[in-house]
Write a protein that holds these residues in place. Structure first.
Motif, PDB file in Angstrom:
ATOM      1  N   THR A  12      48.742  18.890 -30.729  1.00  0.00           N
ATOM      2  CA  THR A  12      47.339  18.495 -30.397  1.00  0.00           C
ATOM      3  C   THR A  12      46.774  17.294 -31.155  1.00  0.00           C
ATOM      4  OG1 THR A  12      47.107  20.844 -29.656  1.00  0.00           O
ATOM      5  CG2 THR A  12      45.061  19.387 -29.381  1.00  0.00           C
ATOM      6  N   THR A  13      46.268  16.430 -30.387  1.00  0.00           N
ATOM      7  CA  THR A  13      45.534  15.221 -30.975  1.00  0.00           C
ATOM      8  C   THR A  13      44.048  15.385 -30.401  1.00  0.00           C
ATOM      9  OG1 THR A  13      46.596  13.872 -29.223  1.00  0.00           O
ATOM     10  CG2 THR A  13      47.591  13.802 -31.350  1.00  0.00           C
ATOM     11  N   GLY A  14      43.323  14.076 -30.936  1.00  0.00           N
ATOM     12  CA  GLY A  14      41.794  14.044 -30.511  1.00  0.00           C
ATOM     13  C   GLY A  14      40.981  14.849 -31.336  1.00  0.00           C
ATOM     14  N   ASP A  15      40.082  15.399 -30.802  1.00  0.00           N
ATOM     15  CA  ASP A  15      38.867  16.262 -31.880  1.00  0.00           C
ATOM     16  C   ASP A  15      38.407  17.735 -31.199  1.00  0.00           C
ATOM     17  OD1 ASP A  15      36.788  15.812 -29.998  1.00  0.00           O
ATOM     18  OD2 ASP A  15      36.827  13.770 -30.955  1.00  0.00           O
ATOM     19  N   VAL A  16      37.886  18.385 -31.680  1.00  0.00           N
ATOM     20  CA  VAL A  16      37.623  19.650 -31.043  1.00  0.00           C
ATOM     21  C   VAL A  16      36.748  19.426 -29.822  1.00  0.00           C
ATOM     22  CG1 VAL A  16      37.710  20.710 -33.179  1.00  0.00           C
ATOM     23  CG2 VAL A  16      35.642  19.958 -32.510  1.00  0.00           C
ATOM     24  N   SER A  17      35.997  18.355 -29.414  1.00  0.00           N
ATOM     25  CA  SER A  17      35.356  18.421 -28.258  1.00  0.00           C
ATOM     26  C   SER A  17      36.088  17.679 -27.276  1.00  0.00           C
ATOM     27  CB  SER A  17      33.968  17.510 -28.759  1.00  0.00           C
ATOM     28  OG  SER A  17      34.254  16.193 -29.176  1.00  0.00           O
ATOM     29  N   THR A  18      37.100  16.912 -27.704  1.00  0.00           N
ATOM     30  CA  THR A  18      37.785  15.881 -26.702  1.00  0.00           C
ATOM     31  C   THR A  18      39.434  16.352 -27.027  1.00  0.00           C
ATOM     32  OG1 THR A  18      37.521  13.864 -27.666  1.00  0.00           O
ATOM     33  CG2 THR A  18      35.972  14.661 -25.884  1.00  0.00           C
ATOM     34  N   PRO A  19      39.809  17.106 -26.947  1.00  0.00           N
ATOM     35  CA  PRO A  19      41.287  17.202 -27.606  1.00  0.00           C
ATOM     36  C   PRO A  19      42.099  16.615 -26.416  1.00  0.00           C
ATOM     37  CG  PRO A  19      40.741  19.434 -26.265  1.00  0.00           C
ATOM     38  CD  PRO A  19      39.379  18.616 -26.124  1.00  0.00           C
ATOM     39  N   THR A  20      43.307  16.011 -27.092  1.00  0.00           N
ATOM     40  CA  THR A  20      44.338  15.193 -26.111  1.00  0.00           C
ATOM     41  C   THR A  20      45.639  15.690 -26.697  1.00  0.00           C
ATOM     42  OG1 THR A  20      44.463  13.611 -27.922  1.00  0.00           O
ATOM     43  CG2 THR A  20      42.911  13.375 -26.110  1.00  0.00           C
ATOM     44  N   VAL A  21      46.631  15.518 -25.780  1.00  0.00           N
ATOM     45  CA  VAL A  21      48.091  15.434 -26.465  1.00  0.00           C
ATOM     46  C   VAL A  21      48.943  14.494 -26.192  1.00  0.00           C
ATOM     47  CG1 VAL A  21      50.247  17.017 -25.911  1.00  0.00           C
ATOM     48  CG2 VAL A  21      47.856  18.166 -25.654  1.00  0.00           C
ATOM     49  N   LEU A  22      49.101  13.701 -27.174  1.00  0.00           N
ATOM     50  CA  LEU A  22      49.591  12.142 -26.904  1.00  0.00           C
ATOM     51  C   LEU A  22      50.395  11.777 -28.245  1.00  0.00           C
ATOM     52  CD1 LEU A  22      46.178  10.611 -25.521  1.00  0.00           C
ATOM     53  CD2 LEU A  22      48.290  10.890 -24.285  1.00  0.00           C
ATOM     54  N   PRO A  23      51.200  10.817 -27.897  1.00  0.00           N
ATOM     55  CA  PRO A  23      52.090  10.487 -28.976  1.00  0.00           C
ATOM     56  C   PRO A  23      51.423   9.225 -29.861  1.00  0.00           C
ATOM     57  CG  PRO A  23      52.750   9.196 -27.234  1.00  0.00           C
ATOM     58  CD  PRO A  23      51.401  10.043 -26.624  1.00  0.00           C
ATOM     59  N   ASN A  24      51.833   9.231 -30.993  1.00  0.00           N
ATOM     60  CA  ASN A  24      51.671   8.049 -31.965  1.00  0.00           C
ATOM     61  C   ASN A  24      50.181   8.113 -32.496  1.00  0.00           C
ATOM     62  OD1 ASN A  24      54.128   6.564 -31.666  1.00  0.00           O
ATOM     63  ND2 ASN A  24      53.156   5.866 -29.665  1.00  0.00           N
ATOM     64  N   LEU A  25      49.635   9.579 -32.439  1.00  0.00           N
ATOM     65  CA  LEU A  25      48.306   9.720 -33.083  1.00  0.00           C
ATOM     66  C   LEU A  25      48.355  10.713 -34.136  1.00  0.00           C
ATOM     67  CD1 LEU A  25      46.259   9.826 -29.643  1.00  0.00           C
ATOM     68  CD2 LEU A  25      46.600   7.748 -30.909  1.00  0.00           C
ATOM     69  N   LYS A  26      47.191  10.783 -34.856  1.00  0.00           N
ATOM     70  CA  LYS A  26      47.294  11.653 -35.814  1.00  0.00           C
ATOM     71  C   LYS A  26      46.870  13.052 -35.373  1.00  0.00           C
ATOM     72  CE  LYS A  26      46.139   8.962 -39.973  1.00  0.00           C
ATOM     73  NZ  LYS A  26      44.929   8.707 -41.100  1.00  0.00           N
ATOM     74  N   SER A  27      47.660  14.130 -35.667  1.00  0.00           N
ATOM     75  CA  SER A  27      47.589  15.503 -35.269  1.00  0.00           C
ATOM     76  C   SER A  27      46.045  15.901 -35.545  1.00  0.00           C
ATOM     77  CB  SER A  27      48.456  16.320 -35.699  1.00  0.00           C
ATOM     78  OG  SER A  27      49.590  15.870 -35.355  1.00  0.00           O
ATOM     79  N   LEU A  28      45.514  16.713 -34.627  1.00  0.00           N
ATOM     80  CA  LEU A  28      44.261  17.217 -35.074  1.00  0.00           C
ATOM     81  C   LEU A  28      44.492  18.581 -36.039  1.00  0.00           C
ATOM     82  CD1 LEU A  28      41.208  17.994 -34.577  1.00  0.00           C
ATOM     83  CD2 LEU A  28      41.806  19.389 -32.602  1.00  0.00           C
ATOM     84  N   VAL A  29      43.779  18.411 -37.256  1.00  0.00           N
ATOM     85  CA  VAL A  29      44.191  19.331 -38.352  1.00  0.00           C
ATOM     86  C   VAL A  29      42.852  19.858 -38.920  1.00  0.00           C
ATOM     87  CG1 VAL A  29      46.313  18.579 -38.950  1.00  0.00           C
ATOM     88  CG2 VAL A  29      44.450  17.505 -40.043  1.00  0.00           C
ATOM     89  N   ASN A  30      42.676  20.610 -40.054  1.00  0.00           N
ATOM     90  CA  ASN A  30      41.736  21.011 -40.698  1.00  0.00           C
ATOM     91  C   ASN A  30      40.855  21.774 -40.118  1.00  0.00           C
ATOM     92  OD1 ASN A  30      40.762  21.316 -43.294  1.00  0.00           O
ATOM     93  ND2 ASN A  30      39.130  19.371 -43.009  1.00  0.00           N
ATOM     94  N   ILE A  31      41.130  22.696 -39.022  1.00  0.00           N
ATOM     95  CA  ILE A  31      40.377  23.814 -38.198  1.00  0.00           C
ATOM     96  C   ILE A  31      40.980  24.742 -38.398  1.00  0.00           C
ATOM     97  CG2 ILE A  31      39.325  21.989 -36.934  1.00  0.00           C
ATOM     98  CD1 ILE A  31      41.113  22.489 -34.675  1.00  0.00           C
ATOM     99  N   ASP A  32      40.228  26.005 -38.351  1.00  0.00           N
ATOM    100  CA  ASP A  32      40.742  27.352 -38.484  1.00  0.00           C
ATOM    101  C   ASP A  32      41.171  27.843 -37.107  1.00  0.00           C
ATOM    102  OD1 ASP A  32      38.538  28.298 -36.758  1.00  0.00           O
ATOM    103  OD2 ASP A  32      37.322  29.031 -38.558  1.00  0.00           O
TER     104      ASP A  32
END
Length: 408
Positions: free
Chosen positions: A130-150
């Motif tokens: 999963t990419t993006g952020d907690v309000s607008t998640p995405t699932v896309l290549p070549n991006l930093k993964s969404l991390v640092n959430i419980d």
């Protein structure tokens, strides 16, 4: 479209959409506002970097309903020889329809295809972490993964990708297993004739240094064998078929997918460690240990605990040690079919840690800097809290039976 080197909108009647016998898995997308004006035959813009435009919000891969069989400890190769820990053999797979609820002799219907007591014709699995952020998640290549959430925030974020007719949720441990098993079948990278020997293992995403934030779909173009082996940003992008390193036999970027080509699922070996909805139950089936104390790292309470259809709960037993102390641990006498735990432990020398009362949440794939312990069959434990280096994956479940056909 290989000629255009681009994703192209197709229709469900297109005979070239997928062919699992050729390791070509069906892909689907959720379009964003930029892409909603697209029509059949139009190409789609998918990000090539963090600043690039895109027509797509999320990308998914279809995992069809199947039954499976594992012969021996490490499976058997197609020539009849036994698989080994270093080079496991085939997981035999038969695609089946929803009308089949009893497995063929010696086979098991994979549990990922039963959801809320409904039999599913398949599931759509996030093509990338999963990419993006907690309000607008995405699932896309070549991006930093969404991390640092419980884990609770991961679960809540995944549910934002629901679309008409489909439920979205954070991947369960069993759903991870469904993708991993299919990758080791004749329909996945194991069956792809472009790879031989050690290169049949899904290549590892080692696209980060000590920052522990990885780019989706990237790899070094080979299975990882060395601890702390990495390449900042990755040498190979997910759609890179050309050799960029003499260490690679073939198909640099696409070797990091579960099919060995662009149609598969990525980031399942290395990248960020992925928490899944799978945990060791507390006393009397309660939430994991510490759920009512200051050590409730995952963030759930009994009031916010998800419905049982959204998680896999594992039984605990109490073990007493010689000094009189004790703890609750995973009951290893139970074989959880299809979960990529005891059935495939150690395949490709992947890590095989299991949960306990101190670290009750499973995460999968392991980090890209862990050498040959990293892989699609790797399992590890965690407390479920927010940390760099931990991401998750989204799954879409159809609330209707698409069909009883074998592949979509």
């Amino acid at each position: 479209d290989n000629a255009k080197k681009a994703w192209v909108i197709t229709t469900t009647s297109d005979p070239d959409w997928y062919d699992y016998s050729k390791q070509e898995w069906a892909n689907a997308v959720i379009l964003n506002d930029n892409g909603k004006s697209k029509h059949e035959g139009d190409t789609l813009i998918v990000p090539t970097s963090e600043s690039a435009d895109t027509d797509v919000k999320a990308m998914f891969v279809w995992i069809p309903r199947y039954e499976y069989m594992i012969e021996g400890q490490y499976g058997k190769h197609t020539d009849g020889t036994d698989g080994t820990q270093t080079l496991p053999g085939e997981i035999k797979v038969n695609f089946i329809g929803t009308e089949k609820t009893q497995a063929t002799a010696d086979y098991h219907i994979h549990p990922a295809f039963t959801f809320d007591e409904q039999e599913l014709s398949g599931i759509w699995v996030g093509k990338f972490e999963t990419t993006g952020d907690v309000s607008t998640p995405t699932v896309l290549p070549n991006l930093k993964s969404l991390v640092n959430i419980d884990v609770k925030t991961m679960f809540d974020t995944a549910q934002q990708l629901k679309v008409t007719g489909y439920d979205s949720h954070m991947a369960k441990n069993s759903e991870w297993g469904a993708v991993a098993y299919l990758s080791q079948s004749k329909y996945g990278k194991y069956g792809n004739p472009n790879y031989t020997g050690a290169n049949k293992e899904v290549y590892t995403n080692t696209s980060a240094d000590y920052s522990n934030v990885y780019y989706t779909g990237r790899s070094l173009g080979k299975p990882s064998t060395e601890i702390l082996e990495y390449s900042a940003n990755g040498i190979c992008t997910y759609d890179n078929m050309n050799l960029t390193t003499s260490e690679t036999e073939n198909l640099c970027g696409e070797g990091a997918s579960t099919t060995g080509n662009i149609t598969g699922v990525y980031d399942m070996s290395g990248g960020n460690m992925e928490f899944v909805m799978g945990y060791l139950e507390g006393i009397n089936g309660s939430l994991p240990w510490g759920s009512t104390s200051s050590e409730n790292y995952a963030g759930f309470t009994e009031d916010t605990k998800p419905e049982s259809k959204y998680y896999d709960a594992y039984k605990a037993i109490y073990v007493t040690y010689p000094d009189g102390s004790g703890e609750y641990v995973f009951d290893e006498s139970i074989v959880y079919k299809g979960h990529a735990l005891s059935e495939t432990i150690g395949w490709y020398r992947d890590n095989g840690a299991i949960v306990d009362s101190n670290r009750p949440w499973f995460h999968r794939g392991l980090m890209g800097l862990r050498g040959d312990a990293t892989g699609v069959f790797s399992s590890d434990w965690g407390h479920g809290g927010a940390e760099e280096g931990y991401s998750f994956r989204v799954v879409l479940v159809p609330w209707f039976h698409l069909s009883t056909s074998t592949t979509g």
